[in-house]
Design an enzyme around this catalytic site. Sequence first.
Site, PDB file in Angstrom:
ATOM      1  N   LYS A 264       0.861  -1.191   0.000  1.00 44.02           N
ATOM      2  CA  LYS A 264       0.000   0.000   0.000  1.00 44.02           C
ATOM      3  C   LYS A 264       0.895   1.238   0.000  1.00 44.02           C
ATOM      4  CE  LYS A 264      -3.114   2.695   3.033  1.00 44.02           C
ATOM      5  NZ  LYS A 264      -3.961   2.716   4.249  1.00 44.02           N
ATOM      6  N   LYS A 276      -9.801  13.236   8.036  1.00 43.79           N
ATOM      7  CA  LYS A 276      -9.310  12.842   9.363  1.00 43.79           C
ATOM      8  C   LYS A 276      -9.238  14.066  10.272  1.00 43.79           C
ATOM      9  CE  LYS A 276      -6.315   8.956   8.054  1.00 43.79           C
ATOM     10  NZ  LYS A 276      -7.015   7.928   8.840  1.00 43.79           N
ATOM     11  N   ASP A 346     -11.976   7.378   3.796  1.00 41.78           N
ATOM     12  CA  ASP A 346     -10.761   7.137   4.585  1.00 41.78           C
ATOM     13  C   ASP A 346     -10.383   5.655   4.611  1.00 41.78           C
ATOM     14  OD1 ASP A 346      -8.585   7.793   6.108  1.00 41.78           O
ATOM     15  OD2 ASP A 346      -9.699   8.111   7.977  1.00 41.78           O
ATOM     16  N   GLU A 348      -9.304   3.883   2.286  1.00 42.96           N
ATOM     17  CA  GLU A 348      -8.793   3.938   0.916  1.00 42.96           C
ATOM     18  C   GLU A 348      -7.739   2.876   0.619  1.00 42.96           C
ATOM     19  OE1 GLU A 348      -7.516   5.566   3.328  1.00 42.96           O
ATOM     20  OE2 GLU A 348      -5.400   5.164   2.980  1.00 42.96           O
ATOM     21  N   ARG A 350      -7.684  -0.325   1.204  1.00 39.66           N
ATOM     22  CA  ARG A 350      -8.269  -1.525   0.601  1.00 39.66           C
ATOM     23  C   ARG A 350      -8.719  -1.263  -0.837  1.00 39.66           C
ATOM     24  NH1 ARG A 350     -12.615  -1.723   5.351  1.00 39.66           N
ATOM     25  NH2 ARG A 350     -10.862  -0.664   6.350  1.00 39.66           N
TER      26      ARG A 350
HETATM   27  N1  BES Z   1      -4.031   4.695   6.975  1.00 38.23           N
HETATM   28  C1  BES Z   1      -5.189   4.492   7.772  1.00 38.23           C
HETATM   29  C2  BES Z   1      -4.961   3.488   8.892  1.00 38.23           C
HETATM   30  C3  BES Z   1      -4.146   3.968  10.060  1.00 38.23           C
HETATM   31  C4  BES Z   1      -4.698   4.816  10.995  1.00 38.23           C
HETATM   32  C5  BES Z   1      -2.868   3.506  10.233  1.00 38.23           C
HETATM   33  C6  BES Z   1      -3.947   5.211  12.084  1.00 38.23           C
HETATM   34  C7  BES Z   1      -2.133   3.887  11.330  1.00 38.23           C
HETATM   35  C8  BES Z   1      -2.664   4.745  12.252  1.00 38.23           C
HETATM   36  C9  BES Z   1      -6.331   3.959   6.914  1.00 38.23           C
HETATM   37  O1  BES Z   1      -6.371   4.407   5.618  1.00 38.23           O
HETATM   38  C10 BES Z   1      -7.594   4.404   7.568  1.00 38.23           C
HETATM   39  O2  BES Z   1      -7.821   5.571   7.620  1.00 38.23           O
HETATM   40  N2  BES Z   1      -8.363   3.445   8.039  1.00 38.23           N
HETATM   41  C11 BES Z   1      -9.584   3.746   8.706  1.00 38.23           C
HETATM   42  C12 BES Z   1     -10.611   2.736   8.261  1.00 38.23           C
HETATM   43  C13 BES Z   1     -11.998   3.059   8.715  1.00 38.23           C
HETATM   44  C14 BES Z   1     -12.497   4.305   8.021  1.00 38.23           C
HETATM   45  C15 BES Z   1     -12.882   1.890   8.409  1.00 38.23           C
HETATM   46  C16 BES Z   1      -9.321   3.636  10.203  1.00 38.23           C
HETATM   47  O3  BES Z   1      -8.560   2.771  10.621  1.00 38.23           O
HETATM   48  O4  BES Z   1      -9.867   4.468  10.928  1.00 38.23           O
HETATM   49 ZN    ZN Z   2      -4.618   4.964   4.796  1.00 43.03          ZN
HETATM   50 MN    MN Z   3      -7.407   6.241   5.419  1.00 38.05          MN
END
Ligand code: BES
Ligand code: ZN
Ligand code: MN
Length: 493
Positions: A264, A276, A346, A348, A350
């Site tokens: 990724k 965010k 967010d 994204e 996947r």
């Molecule tokens: N890159 C983030 C995941 C992440 C968050 C990694 C904090 C390390 C620290 C990912 O793209 C994301 O934002 N995931 C969301 C998914 C949710 C919207 C289902 C998450 O984990 O909040």
């Molecule tokens: Zn991300």
């Molecule tokens: Mn994200």
Amino acid sequence: MQLTVSAVRPDTLAQAKYQAILVAVHGKRLSTAAASIDAASAGALTQAINQADFDGKAGQTLSLYGLQGVHAGLVLVVGAGSDETLAEQAWHNVVNAATKALPKGITSALSTLSDVVVANRDELERISDHARYALEASYRFDQHKSKKTESKPLKLTLAVSSANKAAKDAVVWGQCIGTGQNFARDLGNQPGNVAYPGYLAEMARALGDDGSVDVEVLGETEMLKLGMNALLSVSAGSVNEAQLAVMTYKGGKAKDAPVVLVGKGITFDTGGISLKPGAGMDEMKFDMCGAASVLGVMAAVKLAKLKLNVIGVIACAENMPSGTATRPGDIVKTMSGQTVEILNTDAEGRLVLCDALTYVERFKPAAVIDVATLTGACVVALGKVATGLFSTNDALAEEIAAAGQRVDDRAWRMPVWDDYQELLDSPFADMANIGGPTAGSITAACYLQRFTKAYPWAHLDIAGTAWLSGAKKGATGRPVPLLLEFLRARAAG
Ligand code: BES
Ligand code: ZN
Ligand code: MN
């Protein structure tokens, strides 16, 4: 750092022509090397550790300067714990601490630390570990500072029982891991304005410059033709074009199916329209650490001339909000033909991965491992210690977990059971891209699983392990060691 091996008899240590010598002490019990320094210095080493409250716990260090009867100006005494056998993690700490305790001005040092007994690690493995940990511990990222940290190049010699080809190969392998890992850290630490998708694609191309790796880069035009609409939906709000780089390394037999690594590469994740919160958002520059680790692995694989076919794929995009960005509720058709309702922009990672995972079917892989900073939920579950490991293939999952255990880059398995799949149901499309508030890292893996039915597959969620926050903020280069150990074991058959 330059790393070499040398067969040094313990009784000649006091005369050895190095500026510094590293010796282990187990609790209060001296290693053979420490005992020989102690004898040459008329017991000065024993006296010093007794006076200095040195109890020899793993990673404790004591610098002894100007010992009588010892050529080296510095004897670095390194605690290796009082147990007979050191656990892999403690061994990692011991070598890291020892390397960090060496003063910056030292240019030649001899380490006898590979004589420490470590659980499940023979001498050759300890030599590789030592080389790798020394490189890891000496890492610095000061490219963007006007004043760089001064340090002279260190030549570190590892004392071994016999400086034969196997020992030399072991140090080179450790060096390859450390180099690949530090390369991944360099990429991870770059800010989003430097490391945008085109920059990562350039890094991939550069790996092909000497002809050892074939590199192909797809831009948005090619992706559109392939129907990679999920991937493209992520970069829709960004002025930076998405890039998919494919690096093919052929070290194995022509007919052997390759191991494919998919990273990724979100070069900055604002969350998109599902923006965010501001606090700590800078850390979303690390959202390309999966791609960085794939680049690091490819760099190491070619350095080591590994006898295996390996393909590295990085799916790179920037997730930005704008008038052209994807909206919550938008529906896209993935390259696989399955449709996705993007309930949260967010989620994204996947979306870029699912199209990349469909794309790699063409390689008829022996196994596919994707690496992604995928979910905050994984950090909640496993913290910054273990990488989340997801696979429906028990043999592959065990192979990966065992590799991580051996090189102290551990992954812990989580379920990808069908029971969780219904959380991804959508009233409007084949699936939603989020699964609700519970089991967030599992539903993310369940989503990916729907695109990986054509080959043995595993997913590594490195959201917790790819970087450190706070005072030690920076990319770790994980899981480069795990992946390289996995590949090495596969190459060995
Ligand atoms: N890159 C983030 C995941 C992440 C968050 C990694 C904090 C390390 C620290 C990912 O793209 C994301 O934002 N995931 C969301 C998914 C949710 C919207 C289902 C998450 O984990 O909040
Ligand atoms: Zn991300
Ligand atoms: Mn994200």
